[in-house]
Design a protein around this motif. Structure first.
Motif, short mmCIF file in Angstrom:
data_model
loop_
_atom_site.label_atom_id
_atom_site.label_comp_id
_atom_site.label_asym_id
_atom_site.label_seq_id
_atom_site.Cartn_x
_atom_site.Cartn_y
_atom_site.Cartn_z
N ALA A 27 8.16 22.66 27.08
CA ALA A 27 7.90 24.01 26.56
C ALA A 27 8.96 24.40 25.54
CB ALA A 27 7.86 25.00 27.72
N ASP A 28 9.06 23.62 24.48
CA ASP A 28 10.00 23.92 23.41
C ASP A 28 9.54 25.15 22.67
OD1 ASP A 28 11.31 21.53 24.05
OD2 ASP A 28 10.10 20.40 22.62
N LEU A 29 10.49 25.94 22.22
CA LEU A 29 10.15 27.15 21.48
C LEU A 29 11.14 27.33 20.34
CD1 LEU A 29 8.23 29.61 21.49
CD2 LEU A 29 9.94 30.79 22.85
N LEU A 30 10.61 27.37 19.14
CA LEU A 30 11.39 27.62 17.95
C LEU A 30 10.96 29.00 17.45
CD1 LEU A 30 13.42 26.18 16.05
CD2 LEU A 30 11.46 25.41 14.73
N SER A 31 11.89 29.93 17.34
CA SER A 31 11.51 31.28 16.91
C SER A 31 12.17 31.63 15.59
CB SER A 31 11.89 32.31 17.97
OG SER A 31 13.28 32.38 18.10
N SER A 32 11.48 32.45 14.83
CA SER A 32 11.98 32.99 13.57
C SER A 32 11.91 34.50 13.67
CB SER A 32 11.11 32.51 12.40
OG SER A 32 11.04 31.11 12.36
N ILE A 33 13.02 35.16 13.47
CA ILE A 33 13.10 36.61 13.59
C ILE A 33 13.58 37.15 12.24
CG2 ILE A 33 14.15 38.52 14.85
CD1 ILE A 33 14.77 36.27 17.05
N PHE A 34 12.75 38.00 11.65
CA PHE A 34 13.06 38.55 10.33
C PHE A 34 13.45 40.01 10.47
CE2 PHE A 34 10.02 35.17 9.85
CZ PHE A 34 10.46 34.46 8.74
N MET A 35 14.53 40.41 9.81
CA MET A 35 14.92 41.82 9.80
C MET A 35 15.63 42.15 8.50
SD MET A 35 17.81 41.69 12.79
CE MET A 35 17.37 40.21 13.69
N ARG A 36 15.70 43.42 8.22
CA ARG A 36 16.36 43.89 7.01
C ARG A 36 17.73 44.46 7.40
NH1 ARG A 36 13.82 44.08 2.40
NH2 ARG A 36 11.88 44.11 3.55
N PRO A 37 18.81 43.82 6.96
CA PRO A 37 20.14 44.32 7.31
C PRO A 37 20.53 45.52 6.44
CG PRO A 37 20.35 42.40 5.92
CD PRO A 37 18.87 42.60 6.18
N ARG A 38 21.58 46.20 6.84
CA ARG A 38 22.12 47.28 6.01
C ARG A 38 22.60 46.71 4.68
NH1 ARG A 38 25.90 50.48 10.33
NH2 ARG A 38 24.23 51.68 11.28
N ARG A 39 22.50 47.51 3.65
CA ARG A 39 23.02 47.08 2.35
C ARG A 39 24.50 46.76 2.48
NH1 ARG A 39 20.04 47.71 -2.29
NH2 ARG A 39 18.12 48.87 -1.96
N GLY A 40 24.91 45.71 1.80
CA GLY A 40 26.31 45.31 1.82
C GLY A 40 26.69 44.39 2.96
N THR A 41 25.74 44.10 3.87
CA THR A 41 26.02 43.19 4.98
C THR A 41 26.27 41.80 4.43
OG1 THR A 41 24.65 44.46 6.51
CG2 THR A 41 25.10 42.18 7.10
N PHE A 84 21.38 31.64 11.41
CA PHE A 84 20.81 32.70 10.58
C PHE A 84 20.93 32.35 9.11
CE2 PHE A 84 25.26 33.74 10.83
CZ PHE A 84 25.58 34.17 9.54
N ILE A 85 20.07 32.97 8.34
CA ILE A 85 20.10 32.85 6.89
C ILE A 85 20.01 34.27 6.34
CG2 ILE A 85 18.90 32.01 4.83
CD1 ILE A 85 17.77 29.76 6.67
N LEU A 86 20.96 34.66 5.52
CA LEU A 86 20.95 35.97 4.89
C LEU A 86 20.48 35.77 3.45
CD1 LEU A 86 21.54 38.99 5.03
CD2 LEU A 86 23.92 38.47 4.43
N ASP A 87 19.28 36.23 3.16
CA ASP A 87 18.71 36.08 1.82
C ASP A 87 18.91 37.38 1.05
OD1 ASP A 87 17.30 35.21 -0.40
OD2 ASP A 87 15.35 35.69 0.46
N ARG A 88 19.85 37.37 0.14
CA ARG A 88 20.17 38.58 -0.63
C ARG A 88 19.03 38.98 -1.57
NH1 ARG A 88 25.26 39.05 0.90
NH2 ARG A 88 26.65 37.28 0.92
N ARG A 89 18.30 38.02 -2.08
CA ARG A 89 17.21 38.31 -3.02
C ARG A 89 16.16 39.21 -2.39
NH1 ARG A 89 12.34 36.76 -3.65
NH2 ARG A 89 12.50 35.19 -2.05
N SER A 90 15.73 38.88 -1.19
CA SER A 90 14.70 39.67 -0.51
C SER A 90 15.29 40.68 0.47
CB SER A 90 13.74 38.74 0.23
OG SER A 90 14.42 38.07 1.28
N GLU A 91 16.62 40.72 0.55
CA GLU A 91 17.31 41.60 1.50
C GLU A 91 16.78 41.40 2.91
OE1 GLU A 91 17.33 45.64 0.17
OE2 GLU A 91 18.11 45.12 -1.79
N THR A 92 16.69 40.14 3.31
CA THR A 92 16.15 39.78 4.62
C THR A 92 17.15 38.90 5.37
OG1 THR A 92 13.91 39.84 3.73
CG2 THR A 92 14.23 38.66 5.80
N LEU A 93 17.28 39.19 6.65
CA LEU A 93 18.07 38.35 7.55
C LEU A 93 17.09 37.57 8.41
CD1 LEU A 93 20.74 37.44 8.88
CD2 LEU A 93 20.53 39.43 10.38
#
Length: 113
Positions: A27-41, A84-93
């Motif tokens: 029962a392997d589980l790989l999850s992807s969680i997307f969120m928008r961090p505060r500006r300047g994070t 984690f990956i912080l994508d500044r272009r899309s402002e997505t964590l």
């Protein structure tokens, strides 16, 4: 999930959670969680927050920048790999986790006959 993260951060957040089970016997589980961090994070901010949150957890492995969780590293174990990956272009964590869920919950209980 939003409730617990909001409580930990002390503010309301919104996130998108996507779990991807794999076509294997375990029962392997790989999850992807997307969120928008505060500006300047920064990546350092995110890494420090995860380190502080999981400092007492022996079973969560926070990976180094550039490393991604792999199911083979958690198969038949009780560990959770987290990156984690912080994508500044899309402002997505993007937070990525890998666990072997078979030993968790009711599936891991031993039956007494």
């Amino acid at each position: 999930m939003e409730q617990e993260i909001s409580a930990a951060l002390g503010r309301d957040i919104a996130l998108l959670f996507r779990a991807a089970p794999t076509p294997r016997l375990r029962a392997d589980l790989l999850s992807s969680i997307f969120m928008r961090p505060r500006r300047g994070t920064t990546e350092s901010d995110v890494h420090a927050a995860f380190e502080a949150s999981f400092a007492k957890s022996r079973f969560v492995r926070i990976l180094k920048p550039g490393e991604l969780p792999e199911l083979r590293n958690v198969a038949q174990q009780i560990f959770c790999e987290l990156a984690f990956i912080l994508d500044r272009r899309s402002e997505t964590l993007l937070v990525i986790t890998a666990i072997d869920n078979l030993g968790k919950g009711a599936a891991g209980q031993q039956c007494k006959t």
